[in-house]
Design a protein around this motif. Structure first.
Motif, PDB file in Angstrom:
ATOM      1  N   ALA A 120       0.819  -1.210   0.000  1.00  0.00           N
ATOM      2  CA  ALA A 120       0.000   0.000   0.000  1.00  0.00           C
ATOM      3  C   ALA A 120       0.858   1.269   0.000  1.00  0.00           C
ATOM      4  O   ALA A 120       0.329   2.367  -0.010  1.00  0.00           O
ATOM      5  CB  ALA A 120      -0.938   0.003   1.204  1.00  0.00           C
ATOM      6  N   GLY A 121       2.183   1.106   0.024  1.00  0.00           N
ATOM      7  CA  GLY A 121       3.069   2.259  -0.002  1.00  0.00           C
ATOM      8  C   GLY A 121       3.373   2.854   1.353  1.00  0.00           C
ATOM      9  O   GLY A 121       3.932   3.939   1.451  1.00  0.00           O
ATOM     10  N   ARG A 122       3.037   2.124   2.430  1.00  0.00           N
ATOM     11  CA  ARG A 122       3.332   2.599   3.784  1.00  0.00           C
ATOM     12  C   ARG A 122       4.718   2.139   4.206  1.00  0.00           C
ATOM     13  O   ARG A 122       5.081   0.986   4.002  1.00  0.00           O
ATOM     14  CB  ARG A 122       2.296   2.067   4.773  1.00  0.00           C
ATOM     15  N   VAL A 123       5.466   3.041   4.839  1.00  0.00           N
ATOM     16  CA  VAL A 123       6.806   2.703   5.315  1.00  0.00           C
ATOM     17  C   VAL A 123       6.673   1.733   6.484  1.00  0.00           C
ATOM     18  O   VAL A 123       6.032   2.030   7.489  1.00  0.00           O
ATOM     19  CB  VAL A 123       7.582   3.966   5.749  1.00  0.00           C
ATOM     20  N   GLN A 124       7.288   0.561   6.341  1.00  0.00           N
ATOM     21  CA  GLN A 124       7.295  -0.450   7.391  1.00  0.00           C
ATOM     22  C   GLN A 124       8.599  -0.438   8.179  1.00  0.00           C
ATOM     23  O   GLN A 124       8.650  -0.884   9.314  1.00  0.00           O
ATOM     24  CB  GLN A 124       7.059  -1.835   6.795  1.00  0.00           C
ATOM     25  N   PHE A 125       9.651   0.052   7.546  1.00  0.00           N
ATOM     26  CA  PHE A 125      10.946   0.148   8.221  1.00  0.00           C
ATOM     27  C   PHE A 125      11.790   1.173   7.495  1.00  0.00           C
ATOM     28  O   PHE A 125      11.729   1.288   6.272  1.00  0.00           O
ATOM     29  CB  PHE A 125      11.680  -1.201   8.225  1.00  0.00           C
ATOM     30  N   GLN A 126      12.616   1.866   8.268  1.00  0.00           N
ATOM     31  CA  GLN A 126      13.589   2.787   7.695  1.00  0.00           C
ATOM     32  C   GLN A 126      14.822   2.771   8.571  1.00  0.00           C
ATOM     33  O   GLN A 126      14.736   2.953   9.779  1.00  0.00           O
ATOM     34  CB  GLN A 126      13.025   4.202   7.636  1.00  0.00           C
ATOM     35  N   GLY A 127      15.985   2.526   7.973  1.00  0.00           N
ATOM     36  CA  GLY A 127      17.253   2.532   8.698  1.00  0.00           C
ATOM     37  C   GLY A 127      18.169   1.440   8.193  1.00  0.00           C
ATOM     38  O   GLY A 127      17.987   0.887   7.111  1.00  0.00           O
ATOM     39  N   TYR A 128      19.148   1.116   9.009  1.00  0.00           N
ATOM     40  CA  TYR A 128      20.104   0.073   8.662  1.00  0.00           C
ATOM     41  C   TYR A 128      19.541  -1.290   9.043  1.00  0.00           C
ATOM     42  O   TYR A 128      18.907  -1.439  10.090  1.00  0.00           O
ATOM     43  CB  TYR A 128      21.424   0.299   9.407  1.00  0.00           C
ATOM     44  N   LEU A 129      19.765  -2.275   8.192  1.00  0.00           N
ATOM     45  CA  LEU A 129      19.427  -3.668   8.485  1.00  0.00           C
ATOM     46  C   LEU A 129      20.575  -4.546   8.042  1.00  0.00           C
ATOM     47  O   LEU A 129      21.175  -4.301   6.992  1.00  0.00           O
ATOM     48  CB  LEU A 129      18.173  -4.101   7.706  1.00  0.00           C
ATOM     49  N   ASP A 130      20.851  -5.588   8.830  1.00  0.00           N
ATOM     50  CA  ASP A 130      21.810  -6.564   8.311  1.00  0.00           C
ATOM     51  C   ASP A 130      21.076  -7.449   7.305  1.00  0.00           C
ATOM     52  O   ASP A 130      19.852  -7.398   7.178  1.00  0.00           O
ATOM     53  CB  ASP A 130      22.490  -7.358   9.428  1.00  0.00           C
TER      54      ASP A 130
END
Length: 177
Positions: free
Chosen positions: A154-164
């Protein structure tokens, strides 16, 4: 070296030291919202986040609206970032693994356009955008490389940042069910 050059160089070194790719990356655990649009001052609604156009590293026009309707992983990288370079193969493998189910797009920035294009052209398997001017980085509120923005269908941000790598794969797998 002039005082202006020394000051600019010092600020760049400080920025990389605080946010850089070789230190401990910051993580975001809560969905974030995009930064306000510079022209209107309004924050984009989820569906509007993908309403942008950009140039790929090969010079083609990229329409973000074509990403709508399925999960999206935006990978924000810089050509000089060692962490980003180490992630490139993994992100390509992720794009291949979820081809047709998830759109993966690289967004190169934090350097001159020529450097972004040179490094981005060497990456394969998913589109690479030349965002040397930082428009897309700003649109998604990204301030440091290497960062991911993961959006649901739906275009909603579920995560933002660094991920391994493993955590990124786990989050994408959850989105596709």
């Amino acid at each position: 070296m002039t005082l202006r050059t020394a000051t600019a160089s010092g600020l760049l070194v400080a920025l990389v030291a605080v946010n850089g790719c070789s230190g401990t990356p910051s993580t975001g655990t809560t969905p974030a919202t995009a930064a306000p649009d510079a022209a209107t001052g309004q924050t984009a609604a989820p569906a509007d986040l993908l309403n942008f156009t950009a140039r790929t590293v090969t010079g083609a026009t990229f329409d973000g609206r074509r990403l709508a309707g399925k999960p999206v992983v935006l990978w924000f990288w810089a050509p000089w970032c060692a962490t980003c370079r180490a992630q490139a193969g993994w992100v390509s493998a992720l794009a291949e693994k979820y081809a047709g189910k998830v759109s993966v797009v690289g967004v190169g920035g934090l350097d001159a356009s020529a450097a972004v294009r040179d490094y981005g052209a060497a990456l394969s398997g998913f589109p690479q955008l030349d965002d040397a001017n930082g428009r897309i980085w700003t649109r998604f509120g990204v301030i440091v490389q290497s960062s991911y923005v993961v959006l649901d269908a739906a275009g909603r941000v579920q995560f933002q940042g660094y991920l391994d790598n493993d955590e990124l794969d786990r989050r994408v797998a959850q989105l596709v069910g």
